[in-house]
Design a protein around this motif. Structure first.
Motif, mmCIF file in Angstrom:
data_model
loop_
_atom_site.group_PDB
_atom_site.id
_atom_site.type_symbol
_atom_site.label_atom_id
_atom_site.label_comp_id
_atom_site.label_asym_id
_atom_site.label_seq_id
_atom_site.Cartn_x
_atom_site.Cartn_y
_atom_site.Cartn_z
ATOM 1 N N TYR A 83 0.876 -1.032 -0.041
ATOM 2 C CA TYR A 83 -0.044 0.041 0.002
ATOM 3 C C TYR A 83 0.996 1.224 -0.344
ATOM 4 C CZ TYR A 83 -4.021 -3.056 1.222
ATOM 5 O OH TYR A 83 -4.427 -3.992 1.448
ATOM 6 N N ALA A 84 1.818 1.235 0.095
ATOM 7 C CA ALA A 84 3.070 2.707 0.519
ATOM 8 C C ALA A 84 3.521 2.430 -0.625
ATOM 9 C CB ALA A 84 4.198 2.058 1.929
ATOM 10 N N GLU A 85 4.699 1.893 -1.003
ATOM 11 C CA GLU A 85 4.329 1.746 -2.542
ATOM 12 C C GLU A 85 3.332 2.273 -3.567
ATOM 13 O OE1 GLU A 85 6.528 0.967 -3.829
ATOM 14 O OE2 GLU A 85 8.192 0.632 -2.033
ATOM 15 N N LEU A 86 1.458 1.547 -4.166
ATOM 16 C CA LEU A 86 1.253 1.721 -4.409
ATOM 17 C C LEU A 86 0.724 3.567 -4.741
ATOM 18 C CD1 LEU A 86 -1.196 -0.849 -3.816
ATOM 19 C CD2 LEU A 86 -0.257 0.072 -6.529
ATOM 20 N N ALA A 87 0.940 4.104 -3.099
ATOM 21 C CA ALA A 87 0.527 5.371 -3.125
ATOM 22 C C ALA A 87 1.690 6.088 -3.032
ATOM 23 C CB ALA A 87 0.417 5.510 -1.026
#
Length: 733
Positions: free
Chosen positions: A341-345
């Motif tokens: 989720y951090a990578e997607l954001a």
């Protein structure tokens, strides 16, 4: 920062300010729930809720039980639709109604809940009148060709459809209390269009370029004032004007917008407020996005910057999409989900969401789709180039008024320049590549980010050393213009992601043109190089620059006979668009122009062609100048009742097609597309030729409607894209 966010949340719940421009009545279309499941069907089982995100101040529009449940019901094709709907009740009532839904929740219960407790998406905004609009701005005098001039004037008029303000009365009528995801703005602004119904950060750079050409300096000023308000209240400029963007920014172009506005308008008064806030933005990037990087080649340590968002939940505007990425076909564990989720954001913060450029590097080139994202370990060429230019511009804006501040920014720029050249520049391949913290080496994916340094004023000595190497740096552009029908793609890898081939984006065409303009004339004045006998323009590219063999390049479809086929992938025949000293839809060669000006002319013409032909294929016409296409052609694209669309991205394979791929449908409007059209028309108007659009009927006969690619379904809410895209295109509200 959390105190500022809490204050902002209170504002978003009702304390709104009126826009400073008179309003006109506008009807805002509202999406109707269209779940794929039957009303009586239970919702699918849910994975555990993600941690509460302290940066997102809402129990309704931020990660939690309500948002996850509504998204798993999948009421709308676009996850963003729901979270752009203000509530029709107080937050407490909405949460209570949600709690009262039975534990065995059905799709029908969620539909009823949303219809009873929420209003139409985007109704906190209102269309405004452009009281300063001029129908005949001065830049039109620069455009010679009548149809191009009329098209540019038509695009200039689209600002009237994209201007917005905050609508306090619709958000909370009678002060009865409600909740919205909108970040209210004090000033008018321009929206990109489609699902992007609020102000966006990096989009606004190219919108401001267009506003300046349109002499709408008051709107450009208002745009900057809104960003300054956010710097005051939030401490940084969010990705967009919704609270679900409060964990991330976007490419930091505020300072460049400011400098452009001051230069064009002569308004120095804005600097009194703007310069301290520009410093505040740079400090945010310094505090939150900087990292020390040791060069493997020089052993020098540089302070560099990366996109790196602190986030451990699905993005609210793409909740179901992110949730499925993390949980299907096999569930990741909580640690892995949080990291993804951090990578997607972080990919969304980059503006390039998404591309194989951000994938973890593997020896065999394999990947696991979006689960391979490695954005936070990537020191990005484009981000660091932008920040370098920000320091250079600030030094200039301070100038003699504050020599100490100017000197500090000159020093910071020099430090960044050293890191950019050390870590990113490959003097053998004559290209810039991202640096990978995990591998401690440059990545190998060649992308449009290669051109950001020159746009920012960073020109390596090798490029300055002579015509051959200068052309080598731009040889991939020459390949595109000769080999493909459209403009420069983001990468040469067709991954299905929207920031990869065959998609081309308006900002990148602007950046490539600006990079060409940055070269001194003494290294661009020679003739355009031509391939040797039996070769093509691929053979003019420095070895290894693209990281691909010629056979790995995407094919260019050629529509002839009973079905389409790709052009030959090698030999002289691969340069299918070479024509009499120029390229198809590249304008007419100019006597005495060097290779640099030739490439500028060709790319400028191709960009106008892509914007014009895709607009005309969807029903565009101009009274007294350009008739609408015949019904038999518009029937192919199902655009008989449409009036033409400006798309957010194009295909470099087909100049009358929108782009494809991505997690949301292709958008129409479109702010940055319009801005680049006006900028290109102003600067290159004397060499722009009438676009030659391909025949829609011929392509249909060929068995593949790839070039037209656009079909209107008769609804005022959506376009359907057929052929290679098979996606829905939302019309601008």
């Amino acid at each position: 920062m959390f105190t500022a966010l809490a204050a902002l949340a209170c504002i978003a719940h009702g304390g709104l300010v009126q826009a400073q421009t008179s309003v006109s009545t506008v009807t805002v279309p509202t999406a109707t729930p269209s779940p794929s499941a039957a009303p009586s069907d239970p919702l699918p089982s849910q994975a555990a809720l993600p941690p509460r995100q302290t940066w997102c101040p809402s129990d309704i529009f931020c990660a939690g039980a309500l948002l996850q449940t509504v998204n798993l019901a999948h009421l709308y094709p676009d996850d963003k639709t729901f979270i752009d709907k203000p509530t029709s009740k107080s937050a407490q009532e909405v949460l209570a109604d949600f709690k009262n839904i039975s534990s065995s929740t059905t799709t029908g219960q969620i539909v009823n809940f949303v219809e009873n407790d929420f209003k139409g998406e985007g109704q906190e905004l209102e269309a405004l009148e452009l009281t300063s609009f001029k129908s005949d701005p001065a830049f039109l005098k620069n455009v010679s060709q009548p149809i191009v001039k009329a098209f540019a004037q038509t695009v200039h008029g689209y600002w009237n459809q994209l201007i917005r303000g905050t609508n306090a009365s619709r958000l909370c009528p009678g002060n009865t209390g409600c909740e919205s995801s909108l970040i209210p703005l004090n000033h008018t602004f321009v929206v990109p269009g489609g699902r992007f119904r609020e102000q966006y950060y990096w989009d606004s750079f190219w919108i401001v370029e267009g506003l300046i050409e349109s002499e709408l300096f008051d709107v450009a000023n208002a745009t900057l004032q809104n960003f300054m308000d956010e710097l005051d209240r939030v401490g940084f400029i969010p990705n967009g004007g919704r609270i679900y963007y409060l964990d991330r920014s976007q490419p930091p172009l505020f300072i460049q917008m400011l400098a452009r506005y001051v230069t064009a308008s002569g308004d120095q008064s804005i600097l009194r407020r703007a310069l301290p806030l520009a410093e505040k933005e740079l400090k945010w990037w310094d505090d939150n996005r900087s990292v020390q990087v040791t060069s493997p080649s020089t052993n020098a340590t540089h302070k560099m910057y990366h996109y790196s968002v602190n986030n451990s939940a699905p993005r609210p505007e793409s909740y179901r999409t992110d949730y499925l990425t993390a949980n299907e076909p096999n569930n990741l564990n909580e640690t892995q989900r949080s990291a993804l989720y951090a990578e997607l954001a972080s990919g969304a913060e980059s503006g390039w969401d998404y591309t194989v450029r951000w994938f973890a590097q593997t020896d065999d080139g394999s990947n696991n789709g979006l689960r391979s994202l490695n954005v936070r370990n990537t020191i990005a060429v484009d981000l660091n180039s932008i920040l370098y230019k920000n320091h250079v511009l600030l030094a200039s804006l301070y100038a003699s008024d504050d020599p100490a501040a100017a000197s500090a920014h000159t020093t910071a720029a020099a430090a960044l320049l050293a890191g950019i050249l050390d870590l990113f520049w490959d003097s053998t391949k004559l290209a810039f590549y991202d640096f990978n913290l995990a591998t401690k080496a440059r990545n190998t994916v060649f992308s449009a980010a290669n051109f950001y340094p020159l746009w920012s004023g960073i020109i390596p000595n090798e490029i300055l050393s002579g015509q051959d190497k200068a052309f080598g740096y731009f040889s991939s552009l020459n390949l595109v213009l000769n080999r493909y029908n459209g403009t420069f793609p983001t990468t040469f890898i067709d991954s299905g992601l929207q920031w990869d081939a065959p998609n081309t984006w308006p900002p990148h065409q602007y950046i490539v043109l600006q990079a060409l303009r940055a070269l001194p004339s003494n290294i661009t004045s020679g003739p355009l190089p031509t391939p040797s006998n039996g070769q093509n323009t691929f053979n003019l590219i420095p070895a290894g620059q693209l990281g691909l063999t010629e056979s790995q390049l995407p094919g260019q479809p050629v529509h002839s006979g009973s079905k389409p086929a790709n052009a030959t992938a090698s030999g002289p025949g691969a340069d299918i668009n070479r024509a009499n000293g120029t390229v198809v839809n590249g304008g007419a060669a100019v006597d005495g122009e060097g290779w640099g000006k030739a490439l500028e002319r060709q790319l400028a013409n191709r960009y106008i062609t892509s914007a014009f032909c895709s607009w005309r294929a969807t029903g565009g016409s101009i009274d007294g100048v350009l008739p609408k296409l015949p019904a038999d052609q518009l029937n192919v694209t199902q655009s008989v009742n449409n009036t033409g669309n400006m798309f957010e991205k194009f295909s470099n394979l087909d100049v009358d097609s929108a782009g494809r791929g991505g997690e949301y449908t292709v958008q129409a409007g479109f702010g940055w597309t319009n801005g680049v059209v006006l900028w290109v028309a102003s600067l290159y108007g004397g060499v722009l030729a009438e676009p030659q659009c391909p025949s829609i009927l011929a392509q249909q006969t060929g068995g593949k409607n790839a070039a037209a690619g656009l079909a209107w379904n008769g609804s005022p809410a959506a376009l359907i894209v057929v052929g290679v895209m098979s996606v829905v295109v939302h019309l601008l509200l």
